[in-house]
Structure formats: structure tokens, C-alpha cells
Design a protein around this motif. Structure first.
Motif, PDB file in Angstrom:
ATOM      1  N   GLN A 160      -5.535   2.926 -13.799  1.00 57.57           N
ATOM      2  CA  GLN A 160      -6.786   3.461 -13.256  1.00 57.57           C
ATOM      3  C   GLN A 160      -7.908   3.410 -14.286  1.00 57.57           C
ATOM      4  O   GLN A 160      -9.060   3.130 -13.939  1.00 57.57           O
ATOM      5  CB  GLN A 160      -6.607   4.883 -12.743  1.00 57.57           C
ATOM      6  N   THR A 161      -7.598   3.668 -15.540  1.00 53.93           N
ATOM      7  CA  THR A 161      -8.615   3.536 -16.583  1.00 53.93           C
ATOM      8  C   THR A 161      -9.133   2.109 -16.637  1.00 53.93           C
ATOM      9  O   THR A 161     -10.347   1.863 -16.755  1.00 53.93           O
ATOM     10  CB  THR A 161      -8.040   3.937 -17.948  1.00 53.93           C
ATOM     11  N   GLN A 204     -10.758  10.905  -5.602  1.00 51.13           N
ATOM     12  CA  GLN A 204     -11.139   9.557  -5.980  1.00 51.13           C
ATOM     13  C   GLN A 204     -12.637   9.336  -5.953  1.00 51.13           C
ATOM     14  O   GLN A 204     -13.126   8.313  -6.433  1.00 51.13           O
ATOM     15  CB  GLN A 204     -10.422   8.547  -5.069  1.00 51.13           C
ATOM     16  N   LEU A 205     -13.389  10.274  -5.397  1.00 53.01           N
ATOM     17  CA  LEU A 205     -14.839  10.253  -5.536  1.00 53.01           C
ATOM     18  C   LEU A 205     -15.264  10.845  -6.882  1.00 53.01           C
ATOM     19  O   LEU A 205     -16.345  10.541  -7.388  1.00 53.01           O
ATOM     20  CB  LEU A 205     -15.492  11.067  -4.412  1.00 53.01           C
ATOM     21  N   LEU A 206     -14.398  11.690  -7.450  1.00 54.92           N
ATOM     22  CA  LEU A 206     -14.745  12.399  -8.665  1.00 54.92           C
ATOM     23  C   LEU A 206     -14.273  11.695  -9.928  1.00 54.92           C
ATOM     24  O   LEU A 206     -14.878  11.857 -10.996  1.00 54.92           O
ATOM     25  CB  LEU A 206     -14.163  13.812  -8.621  1.00 54.92           C
ATOM     26  N   VAL A 207     -13.196  10.916  -9.845  1.00 51.39           N
ATOM     27  CA  VAL A 207     -12.665  10.244 -11.034  1.00 51.39           C
ATOM     28  C   VAL A 207     -13.704   9.326 -11.680  1.00 51.39           C
ATOM     29  O   VAL A 207     -13.866   9.346 -12.913  1.00 51.39           O
ATOM     30  CB  VAL A 207     -11.371   9.477 -10.696  1.00 51.39           C
ATOM     31  N   PRO A 208     -14.440   8.495 -10.911  1.00 51.98           N
ATOM     32  CA  PRO A 208     -15.465   7.664 -11.566  1.00 51.98           C
ATOM     33  C   PRO A 208     -16.532   8.502 -12.280  1.00 51.98           C
ATOM     34  O   PRO A 208     -17.038   8.098 -13.335  1.00 51.98           O
ATOM     35  CB  PRO A 208     -16.073   6.872 -10.400  1.00 51.98           C
ATOM     36  N   LEU A 209     -16.874   9.653 -11.730  1.00 49.81           N
ATOM     37  CA  LEU A 209     -17.840  10.533 -12.379  1.00 49.81           C
ATOM     38  C   LEU A 209     -17.294  11.054 -13.700  1.00 49.81           C
ATOM     39  O   LEU A 209     -17.994  11.090 -14.717  1.00 49.81           O
ATOM     40  CB  LEU A 209     -18.179  11.697 -11.448  1.00 49.81           C
ATOM     41  N   LEU A 221     -10.426   3.423   1.733  1.00 50.00           N
ATOM     42  CA  LEU A 221     -11.108   2.173   2.053  1.00 50.00           C
ATOM     43  C   LEU A 221     -12.517   2.422   2.576  1.00 50.00           C
ATOM     44  O   LEU A 221     -13.467   1.723   2.212  1.00 50.00           O
ATOM     45  CB  LEU A 221     -10.284   1.394   3.079  1.00 50.00           C
ATOM     46  N   PHE A 222     -12.679   3.447   3.415  1.00 45.14           N
ATOM     47  CA  PHE A 222     -13.972   3.692   4.046  1.00 45.14           C
ATOM     48  C   PHE A 222     -14.863   4.659   3.270  1.00 45.14           C
ATOM     49  O   PHE A 222     -16.087   4.506   3.247  1.00 45.14           O
ATOM     50  CB  PHE A 222     -13.769   4.218   5.474  1.00 45.14           C
ATOM     51  N   PHE A 223     -14.266   5.684   2.647  1.00 44.21           N
ATOM     52  CA  PHE A 223     -15.070   6.744   2.056  1.00 44.21           C
ATOM     53  C   PHE A 223     -15.269   6.627   0.547  1.00 44.21           C
ATOM     54  O   PHE A 223     -16.333   6.976   0.037  1.00 44.21           O
ATOM     55  CB  PHE A 223     -14.448   8.116   2.369  1.00 44.21           C
ATOM     56  N   ALA A 224     -14.240   6.180  -0.187  1.00 46.46           N
ATOM     57  CA  ALA A 224     -14.348   6.154  -1.651  1.00 46.46           C
ATOM     58  C   ALA A 224     -15.477   5.257  -2.160  1.00 46.46           C
ATOM     59  O   ALA A 224     -16.153   5.620  -3.130  1.00 46.46           O
ATOM     60  CB  ALA A 224     -13.012   5.750  -2.271  1.00 46.46           C
ATOM     61  N   PRO A 225     -15.745   4.068  -1.550  1.00 42.74           N
ATOM     62  CA  PRO A 225     -16.859   3.250  -2.056  1.00 42.74           C
ATOM     63  C   PRO A 225     -18.217   3.937  -1.922  1.00 42.74           C
ATOM     64  O   PRO A 225     -19.179   3.533  -2.586  1.00 42.74           O
ATOM     65  CB  PRO A 225     -16.804   1.988  -1.171  1.00 42.74           C
ATOM     66  N   LEU A 226     -18.311   4.951  -1.067  1.00 46.02           N
ATOM     67  CA  LEU A 226     -19.589   5.647  -0.891  1.00 46.02           C
ATOM     68  C   LEU A 226     -20.018   6.380  -2.156  1.00 46.02           C
ATOM     69  O   LEU A 226     -21.174   6.768  -2.289  1.00 46.02           O
ATOM     70  CB  LEU A 226     -19.491   6.636   0.270  1.00 46.02           C
ATOM     71  N   GLY A 227     -19.066   6.571  -3.094  1.00 47.00           N
ATOM     72  CA  GLY A 227     -19.427   7.201  -4.362  1.00 47.00           C
ATOM     73  C   GLY A 227     -20.461   6.420  -5.141  1.00 47.00           C
ATOM     74  O   GLY A 227     -21.171   6.974  -5.990  1.00 47.00           O
ATOM     75  N   PRO A 259     -17.870   1.117 -10.444  1.00 47.75           N
ATOM     76  CA  PRO A 259     -16.575   1.776 -10.636  1.00 47.75           C
ATOM     77  C   PRO A 259     -16.008   2.421  -9.381  1.00 47.75           C
ATOM     78  O   PRO A 259     -14.792   2.414  -9.190  1.00 47.75           O
ATOM     79  CB  PRO A 259     -16.862   2.823 -11.723  1.00 47.75           C
ATOM     80  N   ALA A 260     -16.852   2.999  -8.514  1.00 50.52           N
ATOM     81  CA  ALA A 260     -16.319   3.634  -7.305  1.00 50.52           C
ATOM     82  C   ALA A 260     -15.685   2.598  -6.377  1.00 50.52           C
ATOM     83  O   ALA A 260     -14.631   2.834  -5.789  1.00 50.52           O
ATOM     84  CB  ALA A 260     -17.423   4.399  -6.573  1.00 50.52           C
TER      85      ALA A 260
END
Length: 401
Positions: free
Chosen positions: A338-339, A132-137, A79-85, A348-349
Motif C-alpha cells: 500500500q505504501t 481508504q479515503l483517509l489513508v492517502p491523506l 471502485l466507485f467511492f474511493a477515487p472520489l478522494g 494517490p486516491a
């Protein structure tokens, strides 16, 4: 829908096709391995409960809540860190989160009581959101016609880590003690996390809005995207059913019914390799037939797995079959949902955050209910919890919004 940021990406993100082909496979492999190691941290406590409990003078069922704390911590971290992507330099974020996870795991290794252990596990799980920071990449760099297959490769790494947590964690815990398992995981997390951070393409992000403004965007994002909303709820139901069964399995196998040792019970996690094998197949099916069909088929498989798990409380062969079926259902659903989540919005992040938080919140709640259910009604209670989560996940999304 306008993006929350304007991004200037280095040439590494827009490399020529031949360059991407040459380096893409190694890059994808590194991310998959890093995902496996970090994902294992979330489930490290569950197979070690029979070893942790005697150290603190209690029973395994009385400390089962620690496994739920790990999942809640992961949901909070997402919730706090993943949107930072979508907003900050991923290299620095991955490096700092890897260091934070390492420190928390070391604290868990020397924890003097259940409260300290639970707090350390919560922090470690909250910081171990690197996958989960890397999947959007990965999804952004993949060819459009093979996007689900690339996402599936990372998901295969994730489930390999889940299997390693149960199998390797149980065996190492039986041989060296549960504290050494947390210490060893700390070393692996630091090494793989920093290596991945160094391999990430350079990015310069111009951020608009507050650092954590992505959290405020989540409700509106879900309202504007029915597909994302549906993916979130369906995965929460599926993941909740799996979590209720899988986190309680050590209690069944080491209890009076089967009386297995912790190490032997941990070997049961090898059936989770089904997920790693099914992920690439599921990715191909999503690319060919679409996410909706794959998710529907996954729910049918899960509906078959729950009664098999109940029967497996008395017949070990049924438990083997149930483990294979539930992992196939979970990973197929995960790849499809997830796709869909990664491709349904222009952020996407942030969308991935909504999706994974929903899934792990559903899993954490199901695990929290499954522990007391096992204490009161045994394995039948756990299977009932799994069935309820499946029904809720499907019926709440059966009608189009």
C-alpha cells in the motif's frame, strides 16, 4: 503524469511542523479508531454464520457465501467511492458514507431472510470505504522518511477491527443474538464516522472531468505504473490466501473436528492481534529496506503458514502458530504494497483504489471458492485454495513488465 484535478488545500494540510506534531498524533489515533470500527463491518458476518444459519433453517456452510458478498460489496464500494478522494470534499463524503453504512447495518439487523441479509451486508460493505479515503491523506501529511510508519498505524487499526469483528462479534452474538451485533455496529459506525468527518481538514477541490472519471483512469494508470500493477496482484494473492483460511475458520472450529461454541471459536481471533503488533515494525522495515524485500519475506512466511493451517485441522497448537504467521505475513505485505501504491503516481486516491479493489476482489473470490471447497473436501480443500492463491500472486508478478 498530470493530476485529474487541481486542488486548493486549506492551511490545515500545510500546517507548520510544530503544529502538525502537536495535533498529528491525535488525528492519526482518531483515524485508526474509525478504521477499526468500519473495517469490522466487512467481517461481521463471518463469525456469526453459525448463529445466522439456524435462524433461517439452514447450515453454516450453506450461508458462507454471505461473507463473500461483504467482500465483493467492499470491492465495489472502493471502485466507485474511493477515487472520489481526489475529486470531492472528503468531509462530506465521509459523513454521507457513514450514514449510509449505518442504515444498511440496521436493515441487516432486521433482515427476514438470507437474500435481504446479503443485500444489506453488500450495501454496508460498499459504503464502509472510509478508511481508504483517509489513508492517502495520512500518507500526504506524513514526513517522507516516516510515511510507511504512518500508513502502518492506520493499517494496524484496520486489522484491530478485523479481530474485533471475530472476537467481540462472536461473544456478543452468543450473548445477545446476531441481530444485536449488527445494531450495535451501526451505532458505533455513525458515531466514529461523523466524529472523523468533523476532524478532517477543510478542503476546496476544483474538479475536472466527470464525478466517476477516476474509474475510467484505472486501466491506464495500471499500464503506466508497473510497480502499482505488481503491488495489486501480489496483495490479491496474499489477501486471497488469508481470506480463504480466515473466513472458513469458524466452520472448522465449530464443526465435528473441534466442536467449539461460536463464542469460544471467536476468541481464536485474538491471534489476529499479531497484525496490529507487526504493522509498526513492518512500516519501519519498509522505510529502511524498501517494499520489495518486505513483500518477498511476507510471501515466504505465508508459504510456511498454509501447511501449518492444514496440520492445524487436526492439531490445535499448529492452528495457533499458523494464525500468528499468516497475520504477520499479511500485514507486512499490506504495509509494503500500500505504501508503494500511494507513492507511485500523482493521483494517490485513484491508485489506492486500484490497489485495494484488487486485494479485496482476490479475497472475495478466494472466500467464494473456499466455502464449496470446505463442503466437498473439508479443511484440506480450504488450504489448497489458499496455496493456489499464493502461487498465482507471486508467479504472475515474478517477471518484470
Amino acid at each position: 503524469m498530470p493530476s485529474a484535478i487541481t486542488t486548493r488545500q486549506a492551511p490545515g494540510l500545510r500546517a507548520p511542523a510544530r503544529e502538525r506534531s502537536a495535533s498529528g498524533s491525535l488525528f492519526l489515533l482518531l483515524i485508526a479508531v474509525c478504521t477499526a470500527v468500519t473495517a469490522a463491518n466487512i467481517y461481521l458476518a463471518a463469525p456469526l454464520l453459525p448463529l445466522i444459519a439456524p435462524d433461517f433453517g439452514t447450515t453454516p456452510s450453506a450461508v458462507a457465501w454471505i461473507a463473500s458478498v461483504a467482500q465483493l460489496g467492499y470491492a465495489a464500494g472502493l471502485l466507485f467511492f474511493a477515487p472520489l478522494g481526489d475529486r470531492v470534499n472528503r468531509r462530506r463524503l465521509v459523513a454521507w458514507l457513514s450514514v449510509a453504512t449505518t442504515v444498511a447495518l440496521l436493515v441487516a439487523a432486521v433482515a427476514p431472510g438470507t437474500a435481504a441479509l446479503a443485500a444489506a451486508v453488500f450495501v454496508a460493505a460498499a459504503a464502509t470505504v472510509v478508511p481508504q479515503l483517509l489513508v492517502p491523506l495520512v500518507a500526504a501529511r506524513a514526513p517522507e522518511d516516516r510515511r510507511a510508519q504512518h500508513v502502518a498505524a492506520v493499517i494496524a487499526g484496520l486489522f484491530t477491527g478485523v479481530v474485533a469483528a471475530r472476537v467481540v462479534g462472536s461473544l456478543a452474538g452468543q450473548a445477545f443474538g446476531w441481530r444485536w451485533v449488527f445494531g450495535g455496529s451501526a451505532v458505533l459506525t455513525l458515531a466514529l464516522g461523523l466524529a472523523t468527518a468533523l476532524a478532517l481538514p477543510a478542503e476546496r477541490r476544483v474538479r475536472a472531468g466527470g464525478l466517476f472519471s477516476g474509474i475510467a483512469e484505472l486501466p491506464g494508470l495500471l499500464r503506466r505504473s508497473p510497480d502499482l500493477w505488481r503491488a495489486c496482484l501480489r496483495q490479491a494473492g496474499m489477501f486471497g490466501a488469508w481470506s480463504a483460511l480466515w473466513t472458513s475458520l469458524a466452520l472448522l472450529l465449530t464443526g465435528h473436528g473441534y466442536g467449539l461454541s461460536t463464542a469460544t471459536a471467536g476468541l481464536f481471533g485474538l491471534f489476529g492481534l499479531t497484525a496490529s503488533a507487526v504493522a509498526p515494525l513492518a512500516g519501519g522495515l519498509v522505510d529502511r529496506f524498501g517494499a520489495a524485500r518486505v513483500v518477498g519475506t511476507a510471501y515466504v512466511l505465508a508459504a510456511v503458514a498454509v501447511p501449518l493451517f492444514w496440520f492445524g485441522g487436526h492439531v490445535l497448537a499448529a492452528l495457533f502458530a499458523a494464525a500468528i504467521v499468516i497475520h504477520a505475513a499479511l500485514v507486512a505485505s499490506h504495509v509494503a504494497n500500500q505504501t508503494l501504491a500511494l507513492t507511485t503516481t500523482s493521483t494517490p486516491a485513484t491508485a489506492n483504489t486500484a490497489y485495494v479493489v484488487s486485494g479485496f476482489a482476490g479475497g472475495a473470490l478466494a472466500s467464494a471458492v473456499a466455502g464449496p471447497a470446505f463442503g466437498h473436501w473439508g479443511w484440506t480443500g480450504v488450504c489448497a485454495v489458499a496455496g493456489v492463491w499464493l502461487v498465482l500472486g507471486w508467479t504472475t508478478t515474478a517477471r518484470r513488465r
